[in-house]
Design a protein around this motif. Structure first.
Motif, short mmCIF file in Angstrom:
data_model
loop_
_atom_site.label_atom_id
_atom_site.label_comp_id
_atom_site.label_asym_id
_atom_site.label_seq_id
_atom_site.Cartn_x
_atom_site.Cartn_y
_atom_site.Cartn_z
N HIS A 81 -3.10 -8.23 6.61
CA HIS A 81 -3.58 -7.14 7.47
C HIS A 81 -4.21 -6.01 6.67
O HIS A 81 -5.21 -5.43 7.07
CB HIS A 81 -2.44 -6.60 8.35
N VAL A 82 -3.62 -5.69 5.52
CA VAL A 82 -4.20 -4.63 4.67
C VAL A 82 -5.57 -5.07 4.19
O VAL A 82 -6.53 -4.29 4.20
CB VAL A 82 -3.29 -4.30 3.47
N PHE A 83 -5.68 -6.34 3.79
CA PHE A 83 -6.98 -6.83 3.32
C PHE A 83 -8.02 -6.75 4.44
O PHE A 83 -9.13 -6.28 4.24
CB PHE A 83 -6.85 -8.27 2.80
N GLU A 84 -7.61 -7.19 5.62
CA GLU A 84 -8.51 -7.16 6.77
C GLU A 84 -8.95 -5.73 7.08
O GLU A 84 -10.12 -5.47 7.33
CB GLU A 84 -7.76 -7.75 7.98
N ALA A 85 -7.99 -4.80 7.02
CA ALA A 85 -8.31 -3.39 7.28
C ALA A 85 -9.28 -2.88 6.22
O ALA A 85 -10.22 -2.15 6.54
CB ALA A 85 -7.03 -2.55 7.29
N ALA A 86 -9.08 -3.28 4.97
CA ALA A 86 -9.96 -2.83 3.88
C ALA A 86 -11.39 -3.31 4.13
O ALA A 86 -12.34 -2.54 3.99
CB ALA A 86 -9.44 -3.34 2.54
N VAL A 87 -11.53 -4.58 4.54
CA VAL A 87 -12.87 -5.11 4.81
C VAL A 87 -13.50 -4.34 5.98
O VAL A 87 -14.67 -3.96 5.94
CB VAL A 87 -12.82 -6.62 5.12
N TRP A 146 5.43 -1.82 9.76
CA TRP A 146 5.39 -1.51 8.33
C TRP A 146 6.45 -0.48 7.95
O TRP A 146 6.72 0.48 8.67
CB TRP A 146 4.02 -0.96 7.92
N SER A 147 7.03 -0.69 6.76
CA SER A 147 7.99 0.27 6.22
C SER A 147 7.21 1.46 5.65
O SER A 147 5.98 1.40 5.50
CB SER A 147 8.79 -0.39 5.10
N THR A 148 7.93 2.53 5.31
CA THR A 148 7.30 3.71 4.72
C THR A 148 6.56 3.32 3.44
O THR A 148 5.44 3.77 3.19
CB THR A 148 8.38 4.76 4.40
N ALA A 149 7.20 2.46 2.62
CA ALA A 149 6.59 2.04 1.36
C ALA A 149 5.31 1.24 1.61
O ALA A 149 4.31 1.40 0.91
CB ALA A 149 7.57 1.22 0.55
N GLN A 150 5.34 0.39 2.64
CA GLN A 150 4.16 -0.41 2.96
C GLN A 150 3.02 0.47 3.45
O GLN A 150 1.86 0.25 3.11
CB GLN A 150 4.50 -1.47 4.01
N LYS A 151 3.34 1.50 4.25
CA LYS A 151 2.31 2.41 4.74
C LYS A 151 1.63 3.12 3.58
O LYS A 151 0.41 3.27 3.53
CB LYS A 151 2.92 3.43 5.70
N ARG A 152 2.46 3.53 2.61
CA ARG A 152 1.93 4.22 1.44
C ARG A 152 0.99 3.29 0.65
O ARG A 152 -0.11 3.69 0.28
CB ARG A 152 3.12 4.67 0.57
N SER A 153 1.42 2.06 0.41
CA SER A 153 0.58 1.10 -0.31
C SER A 153 -0.71 0.82 0.44
O SER A 153 -1.78 0.70 -0.16
CB SER A 153 1.26 -0.25 -0.49
N ALA A 154 -0.60 0.68 1.76
CA ALA A 154 -1.79 0.40 2.57
C ALA A 154 -2.82 1.51 2.38
O ALA A 154 -4.00 1.25 2.16
CB ALA A 154 -1.41 0.25 4.04
N LEU A 155 -2.35 2.75 2.44
CA LEU A 155 -3.25 3.89 2.25
C LEU A 155 -3.91 3.81 0.87
O LEU A 155 -5.11 4.03 0.73
CB LEU A 155 -2.45 5.21 2.37
N GLY A 200 -4.16 4.45 -10.86
CA GLY A 200 -3.79 3.04 -10.95
C GLY A 200 -4.85 2.06 -10.46
O GLY A 200 -4.83 0.90 -10.84
N GLY A 201 -5.78 2.52 -9.62
CA GLY A 201 -6.78 1.62 -9.06
C GLY A 201 -6.10 0.48 -8.32
O GLY A 201 -5.13 0.69 -7.58
N LEU A 202 -6.61 -0.73 -8.54
CA LEU A 202 -6.05 -1.90 -7.85
C LEU A 202 -4.65 -2.25 -8.31
O LEU A 202 -3.99 -3.07 -7.70
CB LEU A 202 -6.96 -3.10 -8.08
N ASP A 203 -4.20 -1.64 -9.42
CA ASP A 203 -2.88 -1.97 -9.93
C ASP A 203 -1.74 -1.27 -9.20
O ASP A 203 -0.58 -1.43 -9.58
CB ASP A 203 -2.78 -1.65 -11.43
N VAL A 204 -2.07 -0.50 -8.14
CA VAL A 204 -0.98 0.13 -7.39
C VAL A 204 -0.08 -0.99 -6.85
O VAL A 204 -0.56 -2.04 -6.45
CB VAL A 204 -1.48 1.04 -6.24
N ALA A 205 1.21 -0.73 -6.90
CA ALA A 205 2.17 -1.79 -6.57
C ALA A 205 2.09 -2.21 -5.10
O ALA A 205 2.02 -1.36 -4.23
CB ALA A 205 3.58 -1.32 -6.88
N PRO A 206 2.10 -3.51 -4.82
CA PRO A 206 2.19 -3.93 -3.43
C PRO A 206 3.60 -3.66 -2.94
O PRO A 206 4.55 -3.87 -3.69
CB PRO A 206 1.90 -5.43 -3.46
N ALA A 207 3.74 -3.15 -1.75
CA ALA A 207 5.08 -2.81 -1.25
C ALA A 207 5.79 -4.07 -0.79
O ALA A 207 5.25 -4.86 -0.04
CB ALA A 207 4.97 -1.83 -0.11
N ALA A 208 6.99 -4.26 -1.28
CA ALA A 208 7.75 -5.46 -0.87
C ALA A 208 8.39 -5.23 0.48
O ALA A 208 8.59 -4.09 0.87
CB ALA A 208 8.82 -5.77 -1.90
#
Ligand code: ZN
Length: 208
Positions: A81-87, A146-155, A200-208
Motif C-alpha cells: 500500500h505504501v508503494f502504491e501510494a508513492a506511485v 496502520w500502527s503509529t510506527a507504520q504511519k511515520r514510515s509511510a510519511l 536517511g533517504g530510502l534507508d529509513v527503516a520499514p516499520a514492522a
C-alpha cells in the motif's frame, strides 16, 4: 431481500482494525419477497465474518489466521500500500521524470518481496491512472490498521518518493502536511520524521 443470521461469535484478527477483535460469524441468504414477506430462497447461503468493532465483513479464511501469519500479511499489505501510494503521489502531477522512475524502482525493491523493475512499474502506473480514486481517499482507507510506527514510515517513504527530483511541488508538499495531520502527528513529530528521511533517504527503516 437478504436474510442474515449470526451463527457463532469469537475472537479473530480483523484485517481492517489491524488487531484482535470480537467477530460474529454470519450467514446470508437472498430471498424472493412477495408483499415484503420472504417466500422463496434464491441462491445458496453465503457465510462471512463480521468485525464487531468496525463492522467490516471478511471472508471465512480470516478466522484461520494466527497472530504470526496475521502480522506477516499485515506487514506485506502495508508495504504494497505504501508503494502504491508513492506511485500515486509521484504521478499525481501528470508527469514522471527519470529520477522519479529510478526512485520508485528502488522503493519497490526495498518494500516489495517480489521487487520492482521499470517494465512492471510502467504497467503499474497505467493501471493506477485508470483507477479514479484520489491519493487522499486511498491513504485514508488503507491506513486504518496502520500502527503509529507504520504511519511515520509511510510519511517518510512518501517524502523520499516526492523529493526524488531534488525539490517538492506545492501540491505534494500540501499532501505531505495533510498526511501528518491525518496521522495525528504533532508539528514536532512531523518535522523529526521528515528530517530523518532527508538524512536517511530510502534507508529509513520499514516499520514492522
Ligand atoms: Zn475490525
Amino acid at each position: 431481500m437478504n436474510i442474515t443470521r449470526t451463527r457463532s461469535t469469537g475472537d479473530f484478527y480483523c484485517p481492517t482494525c489491524g488487531s484482535l477483535r470480537e467477530y460474529r460469524l454470519r450467514a446470508r441468504r437472498p430471498f424472493l419477497t412477495i408483499y415484503f414477506i420472504p417466500v422463496i430462497p434464491i441462491g445458496g447461503t453465503e457465510e462471512f465474518v463480521q468485525c464487531s468493532h468496525c463492522k467490516t465483513n471478511s471472508p471465512l479464511a480470516a478466522l484461520e489466521q494466527d497472530e504470526r501469519t496475521f502480522r506477516e500479511s499485515m506487514d506485506l499489505q502495508f508495504r504494497s500500500h505504501v508503494f502504491e501510494a508513492a506511485v500515486m503521489v509521484v504521478t499525481s502531477d501528470g508527469a514522471i521524470a527519470a529520477r522519479e522512475i529510478e526512485t520508485l524502482v528502488a522503493l519497490g525493491n526495498r518494500l516489495l518481496p517480489q521487487g520492482m523493475d521499470r517494465e512492471t512499474l510502467g504497467a503499474f502506473c497505467s493501471s493506477i491512472r485508470l483507477n479514479k480514486i484520489t491519493v487522499k481517499n486511498f491513504i485514508a482507507t488503507v491506513s486504518k490498521p496502520w500502527s503509529t510506527a507504520q504511519k511515520r514510515s509511510a510519511l517518510q517513504y512518501l517524502f523520499v518518493a516526492t523529493s526524488a527530483e531534488g525539490h517538492i511541488g506545492e501540491t505534494q508538499l500540501k499532501l505531505l502536511a495533510w498526511l501528518g495531520d491525518h496521522f495525528g502527528m504533532s508539528q514536532r513529530e512531523y518535522e523529526n520524521a521528515i528530517e530523518e528521511a532527508v538524512v536517511g533517504g530510502l534507508d529509513v527503516a520499514p516499520a514492522a
